[in-house]
Design a protein around this motif. Sequence first.
Motif, PDB file in Angstrom:
ATOM      1  N   PHE A  61       0.820  -1.210   0.000  1.00  0.00           N
ATOM      2  CA  PHE A  61       0.000   0.000   0.000  1.00  0.00           C
ATOM      3  C   PHE A  61       0.856   1.264   0.000  1.00  0.00           C
ATOM      4  O   PHE A  61       0.464   2.287  -0.575  1.00  0.00           O
ATOM      5  CB  PHE A  61      -0.961  -0.031   1.192  1.00  0.00           C
ATOM      6  N   GLU A  62       2.013   1.202   0.632  1.00  0.00           N
ATOM      7  CA  GLU A  62       2.938   2.336   0.552  1.00  0.00           C
ATOM      8  C   GLU A  62       3.389   2.543  -0.889  1.00  0.00           C
ATOM      9  O   GLU A  62       3.531   3.680  -1.352  1.00  0.00           O
ATOM     10  CB  GLU A  62       4.150   2.097   1.458  1.00  0.00           C
ATOM     11  N   ASP A  63       3.593   1.449  -1.620  1.00  0.00           N
ATOM     12  CA  ASP A  63       3.974   1.561  -3.036  1.00  0.00           C
ATOM     13  C   ASP A  63       2.849   2.196  -3.856  1.00  0.00           C
ATOM     14  O   ASP A  63       3.106   3.001  -4.765  1.00  0.00           O
ATOM     15  CB  ASP A  63       4.316   0.181  -3.604  1.00  0.00           C
ATOM     16  N   ILE A  80      -8.821   3.617  -1.372  1.00  0.00           N
ATOM     17  CA  ILE A  80      -8.458   2.282  -1.845  1.00  0.00           C
ATOM     18  C   ILE A  80      -9.540   1.316  -1.377  1.00  0.00           C
ATOM     19  O   ILE A  80      -9.767   1.154  -0.176  1.00  0.00           O
ATOM     20  CB  ILE A  80      -7.083   1.818  -1.332  1.00  0.00           C
ATOM     21  N   ALA A  81     -10.223   0.696  -2.341  1.00  0.00           N
ATOM     22  CA  ALA A  81     -11.216  -0.329  -2.023  1.00  0.00           C
ATOM     23  C   ALA A  81     -10.528  -1.684  -2.002  1.00  0.00           C
ATOM     24  O   ALA A  81      -9.715  -1.989  -2.881  1.00  0.00           O
ATOM     25  CB  ALA A  81     -12.338  -0.310  -3.058  1.00  0.00           C
ATOM     26  N   ILE A  82     -10.832  -2.509  -1.003  1.00  0.00           N
ATOM     27  CA  ILE A  82     -10.146  -3.788  -0.805  1.00  0.00           C
ATOM     28  C   ILE A  82     -11.137  -4.925  -1.000  1.00  0.00           C
ATOM     29  O   ILE A  82     -12.118  -5.071  -0.258  1.00  0.00           O
ATOM     30  CB  ILE A  82      -9.518  -3.857   0.593  1.00  0.00           C
ATOM     31  N   VAL A  83     -10.910  -5.726  -2.041  1.00  0.00           N
ATOM     32  CA  VAL A  83     -11.801  -6.841  -2.375  1.00  0.00           C
ATOM     33  C   VAL A  83     -11.384  -8.075  -1.582  1.00  0.00           C
ATOM     34  O   VAL A  83     -10.248  -8.543  -1.689  1.00  0.00           O
ATOM     35  CB  VAL A  83     -11.751  -7.149  -3.888  1.00  0.00           C
ATOM     36  N   ALA A 101      -4.183   5.104   8.516  1.00  0.00           N
ATOM     37  CA  ALA A 101      -5.373   5.903   8.816  1.00  0.00           C
ATOM     38  C   ALA A 101      -5.023   7.387   8.757  1.00  0.00           C
ATOM     39  O   ALA A 101      -4.023   7.834   9.317  1.00  0.00           O
ATOM     40  CB  ALA A 101      -5.911   5.541  10.195  1.00  0.00           C
ATOM     41  N   GLY A 102      -5.852   8.147   8.069  1.00  0.00           N
ATOM     42  CA  GLY A 102      -5.592   9.572   7.925  1.00  0.00           C
ATOM     43  C   GLY A 102      -4.890   9.935   6.627  1.00  0.00           C
ATOM     44  O   GLY A 102      -4.982  11.074   6.159  1.00  0.00           O
ATOM     45  N   ARG A 103      -4.188   8.959   6.033  1.00  0.00           N
ATOM     46  CA  ARG A 103      -3.502   9.213   4.771  1.00  0.00           C
ATOM     47  C   ARG A 103      -4.358   8.836   3.571  1.00  0.00           C
ATOM     48  O   ARG A 103      -4.262   9.440   2.508  1.00  0.00           O
ATOM     49  CB  ARG A 103      -2.174   8.450   4.721  1.00  0.00           C
ATOM     50  N   VAL A 104      -5.180   7.803   3.740  1.00  0.00           N
ATOM     51  CA  VAL A 104      -6.014   7.322   2.639  1.00  0.00           C
ATOM     52  C   VAL A 104      -7.237   6.625   3.236  1.00  0.00           C
ATOM     53  O   VAL A 104      -7.165   6.032   4.318  1.00  0.00           O
ATOM     54  CB  VAL A 104      -5.212   6.347   1.732  1.00  0.00           C
ATOM     55  N   GLU A 105      -8.363   6.731   2.550  1.00  0.00           N
ATOM     56  CA  GLU A 105      -9.565   6.035   2.999  1.00  0.00           C
ATOM     57  C   GLU A 105      -9.537   4.600   2.486  1.00  0.00           C
ATOM     58  O   GLU A 105      -9.340   4.353   1.298  1.00  0.00           O
ATOM     59  CB  GLU A 105     -10.822   6.731   2.461  1.00  0.00           C
ATOM     60  N   LEU A 106      -9.736   3.645   3.394  1.00  0.00           N
ATOM     61  CA  LEU A 106      -9.786   2.234   3.025  1.00  0.00           C
ATOM     62  C   LEU A 106     -11.239   1.759   3.077  1.00  0.00           C
ATOM     63  O   LEU A 106     -11.905   1.884   4.109  1.00  0.00           O
ATOM     64  CB  LEU A 106      -8.924   1.391   3.963  1.00  0.00           C
ATOM     65  N   LEU A 110     -16.973   4.640  -7.226  1.00  0.00           N
ATOM     66  CA  LEU A 110     -15.816   5.163  -6.514  1.00  0.00           C
ATOM     67  C   LEU A 110     -15.451   6.541  -7.059  1.00  0.00           C
ATOM     68  O   LEU A 110     -15.587   6.806  -8.260  1.00  0.00           O
ATOM     69  CB  LEU A 110     -14.623   4.211  -6.659  1.00  0.00           C
ATOM     70  N   PRO A 111     -14.962   7.421  -6.206  1.00  0.00           N
ATOM     71  CA  PRO A 111     -14.601   8.763  -6.672  1.00  0.00           C
ATOM     72  C   PRO A 111     -13.307   8.730  -7.480  1.00  0.00           C
ATOM     73  O   PRO A 111     -12.594   7.719  -7.497  1.00  0.00           O
ATOM     74  CB  PRO A 111     -14.401   9.535  -5.357  1.00  0.00           C
ATOM     75  N   PRO A 112     -12.985   9.820  -8.176  1.00  0.00           N
ATOM     76  CA  PRO A 112     -11.693   9.902  -8.873  1.00  0.00           C
ATOM     77  C   PRO A 112     -10.542   9.704  -7.894  1.00  0.00           C
ATOM     78  O   PRO A 112     -10.696   9.868  -6.685  1.00  0.00           O
ATOM     79  CB  PRO A 112     -11.699  11.323  -9.452  1.00  0.00           C
ATOM     80  N   ASN A 113      -9.383   9.348  -8.432  1.00  0.00           N
ATOM     81  CA  ASN A 113      -8.186   9.099  -7.620  1.00  0.00           C
ATOM     82  C   ASN A 113      -8.407   7.940  -6.645  1.00  0.00           C
ATOM     83  O   ASN A 113      -8.024   8.004  -5.479  1.00  0.00           O
ATOM     84  CB  ASN A 113      -7.761  10.357  -6.858  1.00  0.00           C
ATOM     85  N   SER A 114      -9.076   6.900  -7.142  1.00  0.00           N
ATOM     86  CA  SER A 114      -9.302   5.693  -6.349  1.00  0.00           C
ATOM     87  C   SER A 114      -8.491   4.541  -6.915  1.00  0.00           C
ATOM     88  O   SER A 114      -8.115   4.539  -8.091  1.00  0.00           O
ATOM     89  CB  SER A 114     -10.787   5.303  -6.348  1.00  0.00           C
ATOM     90  N   ALA A 115      -8.230   3.572  -6.077  1.00  0.00           N
ATOM     91  CA  ALA A 115      -7.587   2.332  -6.497  1.00  0.00           C
ATOM     92  C   ALA A 115      -8.349   1.176  -5.875  1.00  0.00           C
ATOM     93  O   ALA A 115      -9.017   1.337  -4.846  1.00  0.00           O
ATOM     94  CB  ALA A 115      -6.124   2.293  -6.079  1.00  0.00           C
ATOM     95  N   ILE A 116      -8.294  -0.001  -6.507  1.00  0.00           N
ATOM     96  CA  ILE A 116      -8.901  -1.213  -5.957  1.00  0.00           C
ATOM     97  C   ILE A 116      -7.799  -2.239  -5.744  1.00  0.00           C
ATOM     98  O   ILE A 116      -7.040  -2.546  -6.668  1.00  0.00           O
ATOM     99  CB  ILE A 116      -9.967  -1.792  -6.903  1.00  0.00           C
ATOM    100  N   PHE A 117      -7.712  -2.728  -4.522  1.00  0.00           N
ATOM    101  CA  PHE A 117      -6.765  -3.798  -4.205  1.00  0.00           C
ATOM    102  C   PHE A 117      -7.531  -5.115  -4.234  1.00  0.00           C
ATOM    103  O   PHE A 117      -8.417  -5.344  -3.406  1.00  0.00           O
ATOM    104  CB  PHE A 117      -6.135  -3.580  -2.832  1.00  0.00           C
ATOM    105  N   TRP A 118      -7.202  -5.963  -5.214  1.00  0.00           N
ATOM    106  CA  TRP A 118      -7.912  -7.232  -5.370  1.00  0.00           C
ATOM    107  C   TRP A 118      -7.165  -8.300  -4.572  1.00  0.00           C
ATOM    108  O   TRP A 118      -6.107  -8.769  -4.963  1.00  0.00           O
ATOM    109  CB  TRP A 118      -7.985  -7.627  -6.845  1.00  0.00           C
ATOM    110  N   GLY A 119      -7.743  -8.658  -3.423  1.00  0.00           N
ATOM    111  CA  GLY A 119      -7.099  -9.648  -2.571  1.00  0.00           C
ATOM    112  C   GLY A 119      -7.575 -11.048  -2.892  1.00  0.00           C
ATOM    113  O   GLY A 119      -7.052 -11.704  -3.784  1.00  0.00           O
ATOM    114  N   LEU A 120      -8.597 -11.527  -2.175  1.00  0.00           N
ATOM    115  CA  LEU A 120      -9.154 -12.864  -2.382  1.00  0.00           C
ATOM    116  C   LEU A 120     -10.643 -12.749  -2.665  1.00  0.00           C
ATOM    117  O   LEU A 120     -11.347 -11.990  -2.002  1.00  0.00           O
ATOM    118  CB  LEU A 120      -8.963 -13.726  -1.137  1.00  0.00           C
ATOM    119  N   MET A 121     -11.130 -13.542  -3.632  1.00  0.00           N
ATOM    120  CA  MET A 121     -12.556 -13.541  -3.939  1.00  0.00           C
ATOM    121  C   MET A 121     -12.955 -14.953  -4.308  1.00  0.00           C
ATOM    122  O   MET A 121     -13.049 -15.319  -5.476  1.00  0.00           O
ATOM    123  CB  MET A 121     -12.842 -12.574  -5.082  1.00  0.00           C
TER     124      MET A 121
END
Length: 273
Positions: free
Chosen positions: A167-169, A180-183, A205-210, A228-239
């Motif tokens: 996430f730092e990367d 960042i949305a986490i799947v 916490a405080g740097r980015v909304e999870l 999702l709003p602009p400047n968003s990312a999705i982290f695809w974990g496990l589904m």
Amino acid sequence: MRSSKKALSFLCSLAWPVLAPLATTIVLGTSSPCEAAEPKRVMMLHSFGARFKPWSEYAEIVRSEINRQSQNAVDFQDHSLVSARGNNEQSEVPFADYLDALYAEHPLDLIVAIGAPAANFVQQHRQRVFPKTPMIFTSVDNRRVQYDKLTENDTVVAVANDFRAIFEDILRVLPLTKTIAIVHGASPNERFWSGEMRRELAPLAGRVELKWYDELSFEDMLKDAANLPPNSAIFWGLMNVDAAGIPAPDVGAGTCQPELNRRRIVLIDCARA
């Protein structure tokens, strides 16, 4: 990594791309000419099912490479730990009994356990069902391996996930990221990883909304991702199994990729076991 004595000399630089050569060496490279006509029996034990991605693709690579390198016939036998999709651990006992009866007269030459639930299952029932069978545990994080229960016939090809670094990367490469949305699914294994991620990502916490998707159905995940709003990312974990209890064997990060590309939302695919 933790290795068996049989494969110790191969493990100084071992990583998953050479897992198949390792398996070939352990099980298939020890036959005498008289034994060449007898196929070697290899069980591929899947954590969720033979069609669940990305483990199904990983298993196919291992299977193909063993076939390519082996000079002997190989009889692959696939089994799936379907109980890993839910909370019914009691169902593992009759499944272990079934495997015990199935292989009592014709023992396996190798078991390849793919993913954490499969690794935990064989470690739990090893002494009763597979006391001497060589095993390889792969596609599993080292936090999910019970190292105190390993035997000299076990080899572990594990990974180490560093969520904070990932996430730092994301924030370093995409400094404008605000959300960042986490799947994640809702199986016991997926809930374990949701807990680990929440703990490791607390300093952000405080740097980015999870936004956590582990309590949503897959359909609701898609709906929320579409808004999702602009400047968003999705982290695809496990589904593997969503919160509605619906298995999703063919669901992968690419399912939502076209729409995300259109809306300039970045998706990071990082499946783990």
